[in-house]
Scaffold this active site. Sequence first.
Site, mmCIF file in Angstrom:
data_model
loop_
_atom_site.group_PDB
_atom_site.id
_atom_site.type_symbol
_atom_site.label_atom_id
_atom_site.label_comp_id
_atom_site.label_asym_id
_atom_site.label_seq_id
_atom_site.Cartn_x
_atom_site.Cartn_y
_atom_site.Cartn_z
ATOM 1 N N ARG A 70 -1.110 8.674 9.195
ATOM 2 C CA ARG A 70 -0.953 7.229 9.414
ATOM 3 C C ARG A 70 -0.587 6.498 8.127
ATOM 4 N NH1 ARG A 70 -4.604 2.706 9.081
ATOM 5 N NH2 ARG A 70 -6.169 4.177 8.341
ATOM 6 N N GLU A 114 0.863 -1.180 0.000
ATOM 7 C CA GLU A 114 0.000 0.000 0.000
ATOM 8 C C GLU A 114 0.898 1.229 0.000
ATOM 9 O OE1 GLU A 114 -4.207 -1.181 2.014
ATOM 10 O OE2 GLU A 114 -2.538 -1.117 3.389
ATOM 11 N N HIS A 158 -9.171 9.821 3.576
ATOM 12 C CA HIS A 158 -8.769 8.802 2.589
ATOM 13 C C HIS A 158 -9.049 9.372 1.198
ATOM 14 C CE1 HIS A 158 -8.330 5.002 0.507
ATOM 15 N NE2 HIS A 158 -7.948 4.416 1.640
ATOM 16 N N HIS A 214 -11.468 9.535 7.377
ATOM 17 C CA HIS A 214 -11.237 8.089 7.451
ATOM 18 C C HIS A 214 -10.693 7.641 8.802
ATOM 19 C CE1 HIS A 214 -10.280 4.125 5.938
ATOM 20 N NE2 HIS A 214 -8.991 4.276 6.223
ATOM 21 N N ARG A 219 -0.793 9.111 2.004
ATOM 22 C CA ARG A 219 -2.226 9.348 1.847
ATOM 23 C C ARG A 219 -2.600 10.828 1.842
ATOM 24 N NH1 ARG A 219 -5.590 5.174 5.405
ATOM 25 N NH2 ARG A 219 -4.839 3.654 3.904
#
Length: 538
Positions: free
Chosen positions: A380, A120, A237, A345, A284
């Site tokens: 994160r 990811e 997100h 998110h 992100r």
Amino acid sequence: MKYSKYSAVIIGSGIAGLYAALKTEQQVNLPDGLLLITKSKLGESNSRYAQGGIVGVMKENKSDSTASHISDTIKAGAGLSEFNTVKYISEHSDEVVKDLLKFGVEFDRDEDNNLCFTKEAAHSVRRILHSGGDATGKMIEQALCKKVKENSEIQIYEQTDAVDLLVKNNECKGVIIFNNITGQYETVYSSAVFLATGGIGQLYKYTTNPAGATGDGIALAYRAGAVLQDMEFIQFHPTALAIDNDENRFLISEAVRGEGAKLCDADGVEFMYKYDERKELAPRDIVTRANFNEMIEHNVNNVYLNASCIENKKLAKRFPNISKKCLENGIDISHDFIPVAPAAHYFMGGVKTNIKGETSIKGLYAIGEVASTGLHGGNRLASNSLLECVVCAYTAAEYLKSINLKTPKQIDEELKSVIDEYNNEDIILDEIDVSSLKTKLQNIMWNYAGILRNEQDLCLALEEFEELQREFPRKNKCLNREEYEFRNMLVVSRLIVQCALLRKESRGAHFRTDYPQTYDECIHSFVTKNEGVPDFVK
Ligand code: FAD
Ligand code: SIN
């Protein structure tokens, strides 16, 4: 009012709460038993909807190492991740994943029965374990729920909300709970109260989080005087399905980009190269701002994700639920573009804890998304949250072994006034239209304290909260669950906005258009309630 006592009470049945219950029961001497309370049905939580996976820094994965995972986490954390916390969590990843396997969690494996690892954004190697393709949270949660239900030593209360903590002289003595079906209150005395109440996504108009993510644990801890940390850091997100038919937006996992999907406009023109050399796999916060910027520049409500470049068979096997959900909405992801937009998110801030889950209040613990351990910093890294949930639950249960969990017999006289208010049936509360207030609050947060912030908007938000507070004149006791949730949402929203105003820089997920620069010095923000008002501690 009914009274009861337990050696430990766990509030919340996401992965942090379920795993903490199992480990505590397995390892700790509990003379007065263990209670697990949860607002909805057992297992209903953010955890259930986790898709991408859980970080597994496994000894058998020779291409990975804790050093590499620590470095990736710290880089994504924008200077606010705590090295010792990151190291501890990374080094315990192998152990907790193997423990999850013992509890019956099945991660996806290849034809040779080796664990499959995916990638990811901002992870330098493939290290994400997944289950059921894109149903990792559901698969872990189902396995843990089964074990919890089979364990007769764990008393379970469903449809029950924690509404206030009983704290005297900075020590937590228990919790007041409210049964949403019967409307009855109960006072539970306990030497160890665990908040495992999850996040805050429902504070925003657009979110990937289900209805229960209303920040209850954070509000309860704040009301009780606990120190909160980094409240301005909300992760948005980049790719939620931009179709509204539920209370939240369905997530299109980052793992889809990890497998090669590209972001583009309606004509298929890719744009991520303009924002970061890592393109779709940049951290992100960067991808989110890129999508948001494209939406503003072109005055559209979404951008698109093109997954048609991923081999059809792989798409169907790796992402069965995403494929199904999109198809239900008339999108065949093997050749149609998927409309996506950012959505709230994850909450990096929360109740300040150490790795054992200890908060600033004795006997009060916080684990999982409600806690701010310093792992995630300002942003994160994907799939680190589930890892944090299990490592911290595991460590907190270990720590409880050294604590005397005998609950005192008599009711504490000084706490009686708090209990009496909830007990007082003479308090008549008129009904308030909370659902319209909730919509107003979600719009305020999205418009004024969202992905891009500035002083003027944040001040406007505070003014509008004053108005909401006038329309919702409750302090403690409320009429029903919706009111308790709204009471908590208002507390947490205010704190987020106040902390966002104070941080006059841009860092990680907190972006101030009026202060785009980043300070050289990395400082956490702390807030606690002091004589009834927020006290922002340096
Ligand atoms: P939750 O799972 O949210 O559980 C909180 C529990 O507390 C719930 O049972 C709730 O009902 C209960 N509760 C709340 N308030 C009260 C109250 N007042 N009284 C009683 N009970 C209460 N992270 C990853 O690492 N990997 C992923 O792939 C991933 N994908 C995600 C996908 C989606 C769609 C979402 C929303 C999140 C995802 N995340 C992922 C984040 C991750 O799922 C969460 O951070 C994590 O599951 C939080 O677990 P938790 O146990 O702390 O809280
Ligand atoms: C995702 O699957 O994109 C979410 C992963 C996460 O939030 O960690």
